[in-house]
Scaffold this motif. Sequence first.
Motif, short mmCIF file in Angstrom:
data_model
loop_
_atom_site.label_atom_id
_atom_site.label_comp_id
_atom_site.label_asym_id
_atom_site.label_seq_id
_atom_site.Cartn_x
_atom_site.Cartn_y
_atom_site.Cartn_z
N ASN A 179 -21.50 35.33 4.37
CA ASN A 179 -20.39 34.46 4.00
C ASN A 179 -19.07 35.22 3.90
N ASN A 180 -19.11 36.54 4.09
CA ASN A 180 -17.86 37.28 4.19
C ASN A 180 -17.06 36.69 5.35
N THR A 181 -15.79 36.38 5.10
CA THR A 181 -15.03 35.57 6.06
C THR A 181 -13.79 36.29 6.55
N ILE A 182 -13.56 36.20 7.86
CA ILE A 182 -12.34 36.68 8.51
C ILE A 182 -11.54 35.44 8.89
N VAL A 265 -13.07 36.27 1.25
CA VAL A 265 -12.28 36.47 2.46
C VAL A 265 -11.94 37.95 2.55
N LYS A 266 -12.45 38.60 3.59
CA LYS A 266 -12.24 40.03 3.74
C LYS A 266 -10.91 40.36 4.41
N ALA A 267 -10.40 39.43 5.22
CA ALA A 267 -9.15 39.69 5.93
C ALA A 267 -8.55 38.37 6.40
N MET A 268 -7.22 38.28 6.36
CA MET A 268 -6.52 37.12 6.90
C MET A 268 -5.33 37.62 7.71
N LEU A 269 -5.25 37.19 8.97
CA LEU A 269 -4.12 37.52 9.82
C LEU A 269 -3.33 36.26 10.15
N GLN A 270 -2.03 36.28 9.93
CA GLN A 270 -1.15 35.19 10.30
C GLN A 270 -0.41 35.51 11.59
N GLN A 271 -0.38 34.53 12.51
CA GLN A 271 0.39 34.65 13.75
C GLN A 271 1.47 33.56 13.71
N VAL A 296 2.19 42.90 2.48
CA VAL A 296 0.96 42.77 3.25
C VAL A 296 -0.05 43.81 2.76
N ASP A 297 -1.29 43.68 3.22
CA ASP A 297 -2.32 44.64 2.86
C ASP A 297 -2.21 45.87 3.76
N PRO A 298 -2.06 47.06 3.21
CA PRO A 298 -1.85 48.25 4.04
C PRO A 298 -3.06 48.65 4.87
N GLY A 299 -4.26 48.51 4.32
CA GLY A 299 -5.45 48.89 5.06
C GLY A 299 -5.66 48.00 6.28
N LEU A 300 -5.52 46.69 6.08
CA LEU A 300 -5.65 45.75 7.19
C LEU A 300 -4.55 45.98 8.22
N THR A 301 -3.35 46.23 7.75
CA THR A 301 -2.22 46.45 8.65
C THR A 301 -2.42 47.71 9.49
N HIS A 328 0.49 34.07 5.34
CA HIS A 328 -0.29 35.19 4.81
C HIS A 328 -0.02 35.40 3.33
N ALA A 329 1.18 34.98 2.88
CA ALA A 329 1.53 35.14 1.47
C ALA A 329 0.62 34.34 0.56
N SER A 330 0.14 33.19 1.04
CA SER A 330 -0.78 32.37 0.24
C SER A 330 -2.11 33.08 0.05
N ALA A 331 -2.63 33.68 1.13
CA ALA A 331 -3.88 34.43 1.03
C ALA A 331 -3.72 35.61 0.10
N SER A 332 -2.61 36.31 0.23
CA SER A 332 -2.36 37.48 -0.60
C SER A 332 -2.29 37.10 -2.08
N LYS A 333 -1.61 36.00 -2.38
CA LYS A 333 -1.49 35.58 -3.77
C LYS A 333 -2.84 35.20 -4.37
N ALA A 334 -3.73 34.70 -3.52
CA ALA A 334 -5.08 34.35 -3.96
C ALA A 334 -5.97 35.58 -4.13
N GLY A 335 -5.44 36.75 -3.74
CA GLY A 335 -6.19 37.98 -3.91
C GLY A 335 -6.89 38.47 -2.67
N TYR A 336 -6.59 37.87 -1.52
CA TYR A 336 -7.26 38.24 -0.28
C TYR A 336 -6.37 39.17 0.57
N PRO A 337 -6.95 40.19 1.19
CA PRO A 337 -6.15 41.08 2.06
C PRO A 337 -5.57 40.29 3.23
N SER A 338 -4.26 40.38 3.40
CA SER A 338 -3.62 39.61 4.46
C SER A 338 -2.60 40.46 5.21
N ALA A 339 -2.29 40.02 6.43
CA ALA A 339 -1.33 40.71 7.28
C ALA A 339 -0.61 39.69 8.14
N PHE A 340 0.49 40.12 8.76
CA PHE A 340 1.32 39.23 9.55
C PHE A 340 1.85 39.99 10.75
#
Length: 398
Positions: A179-182, A265-271, A296-301, A328-340
Motif C-alpha cells: 500500500n506504499n503509494t507513489i 504516500v512515499k512520494a508525490m510529484l506535481q507536473q 519541496v522534499d530534498p531527497g525526492l528532488t 505538491h504543497a498540499s501533499a507536503s503539508k499533509a506530511g508526504y514527501p513532495s516535489a515539483f
Amino acid sequence: MKFSTASVLAACVPAVAGRFIEKGAASAADEHVVLHPEEKFLIETAPGKQQWVTDEEKWELRRNGQNFMDITETRDLGASRMGTRAVVQFPKKVTQQKAVSELSKTLSKDEMHKNLEKLTSFHTRYFRSDYGLQSSDWVLEKVNSIIKDAGADKTVFAKSFPHTWKQHSVIATIPGRSNNTIVIGAHQDSTNLWLPSILAAPGADDDGSGTVTIMEAFRNILKSQDIVDGKAANTIEFHWYSAEEGGLLGSQAIFKEYESGGRVVKAMLQQDMTGYVQGTLDAGKPESVGVIMDFVDPGLTKFIKVVIEEYCDIPWVETKCGYACSDHASASKAGYPSAFVIESAFEDSDPHIHSTEDLIKYLSFDHMLQHAKMTLGLAYELGSHDFDKDGGFDSIEL
C-alpha cells in the motif's frame, strides 16, 4: 498554477477585450456565473500566516502575484503529523533502465496534442462552472478509456473524487504489492484572473500541458504487463486535481482524506506547466527541465535530478516558485514527501497563463515529451523501489 506579476500583464489585454464579448458568447457565459460576494475564506500565504478574505480579494491577490492555500475547509491538514514527518529513503541511482527505455519508445506527441486540443476546447475549466464539470467528466472518461484499451481494467481503476464545487478530481490507481503509494499529479482546472466565471480560459499550458503529460505517462506505463498485473513493489496513482487555481482546493481535500485514513504516500510529484520553452530560448539559455528547490522534499528532488539525467535528452535547472505555488504543497503539508517540476527556470516560464492567450500555439510538444519521459521514469523507478531497504537520499525538511 500560482504565478508572478508577469502573467498579470498578459491577462490585462484579454480583460479589456472582455468588455466587448459578443452577445451570444456573453449570454452563454452568463449561464455559468457563480458569485460569492459576501462569503469569506481563510487563506494561508506562508507557513502559519493566515487571513480571512472575500472571493474577490482572493482573485485580487492572485492578480498581484500572491500564492496561497485556501484552508477554509482544511484547517486541520497536517495536524495528525504533530510537526513530524517520517524519513523516506530514496534511491541514489536508477535501476529500471531496460523497462523504462522500452516503454518510452511509444510516448506520443500526437496523443498529447490530441488530448490537449480537447481540453482547450472547453470555454473554461474554472472549477465552479458547468464547463469545469464537463471537462473533469472528460478527463475521467479518457482515463477509463486508456485503462480499457490497455486491457488493464481487471486490476487498474479510475474514480471521481467529488468536491463541494462542480468540478471533480480524478484518481487512477495501479495496485502494487504494498500500500506504499507513489503519486503523480497535475491540475486539470484553468482560470482567467479577470472575471473567471465569464472569460475564456483555454489553459493550454496551465495546466493542460501537465494534465496530458501525465496522461501520456499513464498510458505508457500500462504497457508493462508486470505493472498491470500488480507486481510492482508499490501502488502507483495518477491524480488530476480540481480547483488548484482556487487555492489548491482539490489536492488539499484529497490529501486530507489520505492523512486521516492513514495512507502511506512515499512520494508525490506535481507536473504544472510542461510545454513552454520559448522564454528559455529567447533568454539565450539551453532548453531544460525546471526543478523546484523551495518548499519541496530534498531527497525526492535529488532523485528526480538523477531520473532526468538518465531518461531525458535535456538537462535540469534549479529554480524556485515560493510557498503554495502548486498542488505538491498540499501533499507536503499533509506530511508526504513532495516535489515539483516545471517547464523551465521560473522566470522564463509561460507569460500567457491565466488569460485567453494560454494557447496550444505557444507550446512545444517536443518539450512536453521530455517531461513525459521523466514522469514515466520516475513512476516506474519509485513504483519498483523497496522503501524498506536502507541507503539513499534522505527525505528531510529543507
